[in-house]
Write an enzyme that holds these catalytic residues in place. Structure first.
Site, PDB file in Angstrom:
ATOM      1  CG  HIS A  84      -2.095   0.886   1.057  1.00 45.97           C
ATOM      2  ND1 HIS A  84      -2.054   2.227   1.307  1.00 45.97           N
ATOM      3  CD2 HIS A  84      -3.333   0.602   0.607  1.00 45.97           C
ATOM      4  CE1 HIS A  84      -3.237   2.739   1.023  1.00 45.97           C
ATOM      5  NE2 HIS A  84      -4.033   1.778   0.589  1.00 45.97           N
TER       6      HIS A  84
ATOM      7  CG  ASP B 196      -8.158  -4.453  -3.181  1.00 49.71           C
ATOM      8  OD1 ASP B 196      -9.376  -4.250  -3.247  1.00 49.71           O
ATOM      9  OD2 ASP B 196      -7.305  -3.589  -3.442  1.00 49.71           O
TER      10      ASP B 196
HETATM   11  N1  COA Z   1       4.147  -7.790  -3.957  1.00 42.25           N
HETATM   12  C1  COA Z   1       5.495  -7.854  -3.959  1.00 42.25           C
HETATM   13  N2  COA Z   1       6.300  -6.789  -3.802  1.00 42.25           N
HETATM   14  C2  COA Z   1       5.717  -5.602  -3.642  1.00 42.25           C
HETATM   15  C3  COA Z   1       4.311  -5.465  -3.631  1.00 42.25           C
HETATM   16  C4  COA Z   1       3.531  -6.619  -3.790  1.00 42.25           C
HETATM   17  N3  COA Z   1       2.203  -6.553  -3.818  1.00 42.25           N
HETATM   18  N4  COA Z   1       3.988  -4.163  -3.459  1.00 42.25           N
HETATM   19  C5  COA Z   1       5.150  -3.498  -3.376  1.00 42.25           C
HETATM   20  N5  COA Z   1       6.184  -4.370  -3.490  1.00 42.25           N
HETATM   21  C6  COA Z   1       7.623  -4.024  -3.464  1.00 42.25           C
HETATM   22  C7  COA Z   1       7.970  -3.291  -4.750  1.00 42.25           C
HETATM   23  O1  COA Z   1       8.376  -4.188  -5.743  1.00 42.25           O
HETATM   24  C8  COA Z   1       9.054  -2.351  -4.311  1.00 42.25           C
HETATM   25  O2  COA Z   1      10.249  -3.082  -4.252  1.00 42.25           O
HETATM   26  P1  COA Z   1      11.650  -2.358  -4.660  1.00 42.25           P
HETATM   27  O3  COA Z   1      11.814  -1.258  -3.637  1.00 42.25           O
HETATM   28  O4  COA Z   1      12.638  -3.451  -4.526  1.00 42.25           O
HETATM   29  O5  COA Z   1      11.463  -1.851  -6.048  1.00 42.25           O
HETATM   30  C9  COA Z   1       8.658  -1.990  -2.875  1.00 42.25           C
HETATM   31  O6  COA Z   1       7.836  -3.074  -2.417  1.00 42.25           O
HETATM   32  C10 COA Z   1       7.870  -0.687  -2.790  1.00 42.25           C
HETATM   33  O7  COA Z   1       6.773  -0.784  -3.682  1.00 42.25           O
HETATM   34  P2  COA Z   1       6.258   0.339  -4.659  1.00 42.25           P
HETATM   35  O8  COA Z   1       5.766  -0.308  -5.921  1.00 42.25           O
HETATM   36  O9  COA Z   1       7.229   1.457  -4.769  1.00 42.25           O
HETATM   37  O10 COA Z   1       5.010   0.843  -3.850  1.00 42.25           O
HETATM   38  P3  COA Z   1       3.924   1.862  -4.365  1.00 42.25           P
HETATM   39  O11 COA Z   1       3.579   2.693  -3.193  1.00 42.25           O
HETATM   40  O12 COA Z   1       4.320   2.546  -5.616  1.00 42.25           O
HETATM   41  O13 COA Z   1       2.716   0.870  -4.768  1.00 42.25           O
HETATM   42  C11 COA Z   1       0.860  -0.514  -4.699  1.00 42.25           C
HETATM   43  C12 COA Z   1       1.660   0.559  -3.954  1.00 42.25           C
HETATM   44  C13 COA Z   1      -0.432  -0.770  -3.961  1.00 42.25           C
HETATM   45  C14 COA Z   1       0.543  -0.026  -6.111  1.00 42.25           C
HETATM   46  C15 COA Z   1       1.705  -1.789  -4.767  1.00 42.25           C
HETATM   47  O14 COA Z   1       1.995  -2.256  -3.466  1.00 42.25           O
HETATM   48  C16 COA Z   1       1.033  -2.888  -5.568  1.00 42.25           C
HETATM   49  O15 COA Z   1       1.154  -2.908  -6.804  1.00 42.25           O
HETATM   50  N6  COA Z   1       0.295  -3.839  -4.895  1.00 42.25           N
HETATM   51  C17 COA Z   1      -0.428  -4.850  -5.589  1.00 42.25           C
HETATM   52  C18 COA Z   1      -1.742  -4.296  -6.112  1.00 42.25           C
HETATM   53  C19 COA Z   1      -2.760  -4.064  -5.017  1.00 42.25           C
HETATM   54  O16 COA Z   1      -3.000  -4.915  -4.172  1.00 42.25           O
HETATM   55  N7  COA Z   1      -3.391  -2.887  -5.082  1.00 42.25           N
HETATM   56  C20 COA Z   1      -4.443  -2.526  -4.167  1.00 42.25           C
HETATM   57  C21 COA Z   1      -4.015  -1.436  -3.255  1.00 42.25           C
HETATM   58  S1  COA Z   1      -5.258  -1.134  -2.021  1.00 42.25           S
END
Ligand code: COA
Length: 375
Positions: A256, A311
């Site tokens: 998140h 979710d």
């Molecule tokens: N599974 C595995 N690794 C994850 C992850 C997940 N669901 N979510 C984040 N990470 C990792 C990223 O790969 C990143 O790793 P890095 O630093 O080595 O590159 C790190 O954690 C930080 O993630 P980041 O993508 O920068 O976070 P964000 O704030 O941009 O994204 C979300 C937040 C929600 C978009 C992201 O966590 C995600 O795509 N989750 C899955 C989709 C989801 O469940 N969305 C509903 C949100 S309520």
């Protein structure tokens, strides 16, 4: 700044909800989400978000009557839903239908407070009706009209043709409460940007639905269900998660932008899922719990604060209630429309065009060459 995703940037002041991402706390208008999930209904939460206070008995009765009055499906919207090609995504149909509602509402451009309140009630009443009509018409069935004496949660199950038993309706009600509002999430930001141009509420909600559709936002709940189905049995979870992480894939339902700990909505949904019972449900829960364990260990090893989000458990709850998987994101929209519209009204009350800037990183100034001399 490029690629920052506006992380940590404050773009508005709001009285609607407060998120403590470090402690894992969420409150709407000062009431904790746990308190609201236990003691309020979705309609009461809508009143809280739109008016700043929980309703008294008479106010709640009035709101429920207004919602019932606003829930008839316009024949032209029904015809539009029926015209969707086979395989059209339910979120795409919902987005189109809500846009059509705006075109059909003679009050659409009236921005007086009273007109806006009528429209937020109308939008909130219409989204579940449209969603259920999408599910039924694509199977060649007629829509079921909502019962004026029943609340949104009960009617939603009835209109889908699912079991509207009061315990199950209460589960839907709580799920709607938990999804109703969440600060400056991506779809709410879209709604605020759109309304800040003084476009109408339907345009704001149409923008928001388009934004919620994406798998990084509301689309994640459907993907969680596909993941649980693919895993199939709890003993396959560990290998499945490791394979996905090795391919650098994100595990849906985890992570998140704001929470650096467990999303407080996740355990409430897990408890709801537990309460639903049933053999299939218990398999989804055993797989889910195993995925959480494996992710916990793996993320700790990698030093990342990634935990289940809203979710993750909503997927098995909706599935067990008999809601088709491809409608899960629509259910999210049916709840979040309350937050979108509350934010839109809050924006209008103290509006300034939202217009940030981009840092230019393209080529330095150059001159146009005649077309035949270009490489
Ligand atoms: N599974 C595995 N690794 C994850 C992850 C997940 N669901 N979510 C984040 N990470 C990792 C990223 O790969 C990143 O790793 P890095 O630093 O080595 O590159 C790190 O954690 C930080 O993630 P980041 O993508 O920068 O976070 P964000 O704030 O941009 O994204 C979300 C937040 C929600 C978009 C992201 O966590 C995600 O795509 N989750 C899955 C989709 C989801 O469940 N969305 C509903 C949100 S309520």
């Amino acid at each position: 700044m490029s690629g920052s995703g506006l992380e940590g940037v404050v773009v508005a002041r709001t009285r609607l909800s407060q998120i403590d991402g470090e402690a894992g706390r969420l409150a709407y208008g000062g009431y904790s989400i746990e308190d609201l999930a236990e003691h309020a209904t979705f309609e009461e939460v809508a009143h809280l978000l739109w008016h700043g206070e929980l309703p008294g008995r008479a106010e709640l009765d009035a709101l429920r009557a207004q919602l019932a009055d606003a829930s008839a499906l316009d024949d032209r919207v029904l015809a539009l839903i029926r015209s969707a090609p086979a395989g059209a995504r339910p979120m795409a149909i919902l987005r189109t239908a809500v846009s059509a509602l705006g075109m059909l509402d003679p009050d659409a451009e009236d921005t007086a407070d009273g007109a806006n309140l009528r429209k937020v009630v109308r939008l909130t009443a219409q989204l579940p009706v449209i969603t259920a009509a999408i599910a039924r018409t694509r199977d060649g069935r007629d829509p079921v009209a909502p019962r004026p004496d029943a609340g949104i949660a009960t009617n939603f199950l009835r209109m889908l043709g699912a079991d509207p038993d009061p315990d199950r309706a209460r589960v839907v009600d709580v799920a709607l409460i938990l999804h109703a509002e969440h600060g400056m999430n991506a779809s709410t930001f879209s709604a605020r940007v759109t309304i800040a141009t003084l476009a109408d509420l339907y345009s704001a909600v149409t923008s928001a639905i388009g934004t919620l559709k994406g798998p990084l936002h509301g689309g994640a709940n459907q993907r969680v269900m596909h993941m649980l189905e693919e895993i199939g049995e709890p003993e396959n979870a560990e290998a499945w998660v490791h394979d996905a992480l090795d391919r650098n894939e994100k595990i849906m339902g985890f992570g998140h932008r704001v929470y650096r700990t467990l999303d407080p909505r996740a355990p409430i949904l897990r408890d709801l899922a537990h309460g639903l019972g049933g053999e299939d449900n218990s398999r989804w829960l055993r797989i889910s719990d195993r995925v959480v364990e494996v992710m916990d260990a793996e993320m700790q090893k990698r030093g990342k604060k990634i935990y289940p989000n809203v979710d993750f458990f909503s997927a098995s709850v909706y599935r067990t209630l008999g809601i088709p998987v491809d409608l899960f994101t629509n259910v999210f929209a049916c709840a979040r429309v309350v937050g979108w519209t509350a934010h839109a009204m809050e924006q209008l009350a103290d509006n300034r065009l939202i217009r940030p800037r981009a840092e230019y990183v393209g080529p330095a100034q150059r001159t146009v060459e005649p077309i035949d001399q270009r490489p």
